[in-house]
Motif scaffolding. Structure first.
Motif, PDB file in Angstrom:
ATOM      1  N   SER A  53      11.914   0.636 -76.293  1.00  0.00           N
ATOM      2  CA  SER A  53      12.001   2.093 -76.118  1.00  0.00           C
ATOM      3  C   SER A  53      11.049   2.550 -75.027  1.00  0.00           C
ATOM      4  O   SER A  53      10.085   1.871 -74.684  1.00  0.00           O
ATOM      5  N   LEU A  54      11.350   3.744 -74.515  1.00  0.00           N
ATOM      6  CA  LEU A  54      10.517   4.360 -73.484  1.00  0.00           C
ATOM      7  C   LEU A  54      10.303   5.815 -73.870  1.00  0.00           C
ATOM      8  O   LEU A  54      11.247   6.527 -74.162  1.00  0.00           O
ATOM      9  N   SER A  55       9.059   6.222 -73.877  1.00  0.00           N
ATOM     10  CA  SER A  55       8.755   7.620 -74.190  1.00  0.00           C
ATOM     11  C   SER A  55       8.072   8.271 -72.993  1.00  0.00           C
ATOM     12  O   SER A  55       7.616   7.589 -72.077  1.00  0.00           O
ATOM     13  N   LYS A  56       7.991   9.572 -73.038  1.00  0.00           N
ATOM     14  CA  LYS A  56       7.310  10.314 -71.978  1.00  0.00           C
ATOM     15  C   LYS A  56       5.849   9.890 -71.905  1.00  0.00           C
ATOM     16  O   LYS A  56       5.296   9.734 -70.825  1.00  0.00           O
ATOM     17  N   ASN A  57       5.235   9.663 -73.058  1.00  0.00           N
ATOM     18  CA  ASN A  57       3.842   9.234 -73.105  1.00  0.00           C
ATOM     19  C   ASN A  57       3.668   7.872 -72.442  1.00  0.00           C
ATOM     20  O   ASN A  57       2.711   7.658 -71.696  1.00  0.00           O
ATOM     21  N   ASN A  58       4.599   6.929 -72.717  1.00  0.00           N
ATOM     22  CA  ASN A  58       4.546   5.606 -72.083  1.00  0.00           C
ATOM     23  C   ASN A  58       4.652   5.722 -70.566  1.00  0.00           C
ATOM     24  O   ASN A  58       3.950   5.031 -69.829  1.00  0.00           O
ATOM     25  N   LEU A  59       5.532   6.603 -70.123  1.00  0.00           N
ATOM     26  CA  LEU A  59       5.736   6.807 -68.694  1.00  0.00           C
ATOM     27  C   LEU A  59       4.490   7.385 -68.034  1.00  0.00           C
ATOM     28  O   LEU A  59       4.066   6.932 -66.965  1.00  0.00           O
ATOM     29  N   GLU A  60       3.875   8.363 -68.674  1.00  0.00           N
ATOM     30  CA  GLU A  60       2.653   8.972 -68.132  1.00  0.00           C
ATOM     31  C   GLU A  60       1.507   7.966 -68.084  1.00  0.00           C
ATOM     32  O   GLU A  60       0.763   7.903 -67.107  1.00  0.00           O
ATOM     33  N   THR A  61       1.390   7.170 -69.139  1.00  0.00           N
ATOM     34  CA  THR A  61       0.346   6.138 -69.183  1.00  0.00           C
ATOM     35  C   THR A  61       0.558   5.109 -68.078  1.00  0.00           C
ATOM     36  O   THR A  61      -0.387   4.700 -67.400  1.00  0.00           O
TER      37      THR A  61
END
Length: 143
Positions: A53-61
């Motif tokens: 999965s990919l979340s907005k938080n993962n992307l920002e990190t």
């Protein structure tokens, strides 16, 4: 008998600042900083696939890591390349000794910035920087 070779495309971006030392330093910063960004991108892609999965938080990190590592690796490379160019100009030669001196100075500077036990860490950073850059120069002579 036919021979084959594999080659990769050469991507060269050159920014002329009017100062050769600054040109070399900036070139090293951009090239190695880009390598660091690619490294983090590959690592983060692996983690996304592993998690599934990919979340907005993962992307920002991931974006934050790419920026930090790109700047860090680029700064270290820029210092090294600038030091090597300057050493070549001062000594009037282009050989492995320039790489050793530049690597040692860069290693010491990196240790000063990121170390709490400055004395021994600076010496160890200088030794490691000199050794790694000298080894890289010797390897470049083989190719």
């Amino acid at each position: 008998m036919a021979s084959a070779s594999i080659s990769s495309p050469k991507v060269d971006v050159f920014i002329d600042t009017g100062n050769p030392l600054l040109n070399h330093t900036l070139d090293g910063f951009l090239k190695i900083g880009t390598v660091a960004v690619g490294k983090v991108l590959a690592e983060e892609t692996y983690h996304v696939v592993k998690r599934g999965s990919l979340s907005k938080n993962n992307l920002e990190t991931a974006l934050e890591k790419m920026c930090k590592e790109g700047v860090y690796w680029g700064a270290v490379a820029g210092v090294y390349v600038g030091m090597e160019y300057g050493t070549e100009r001062v000594l009037g030669t282009k050989d492995w000794k320039n790489a050793m001196i530049s690597g040692a100075v860069t290693g010491a500077l990196v240790s000063v910035v990121g170390s709490s036990n400055r004395g021994e860490n600076i010496v160890m950073g200088a030794i490691t920087g000199g050794a790694v850059s000298t080894a890289a120069k010797f390897i470049s002579y083989l190719t």
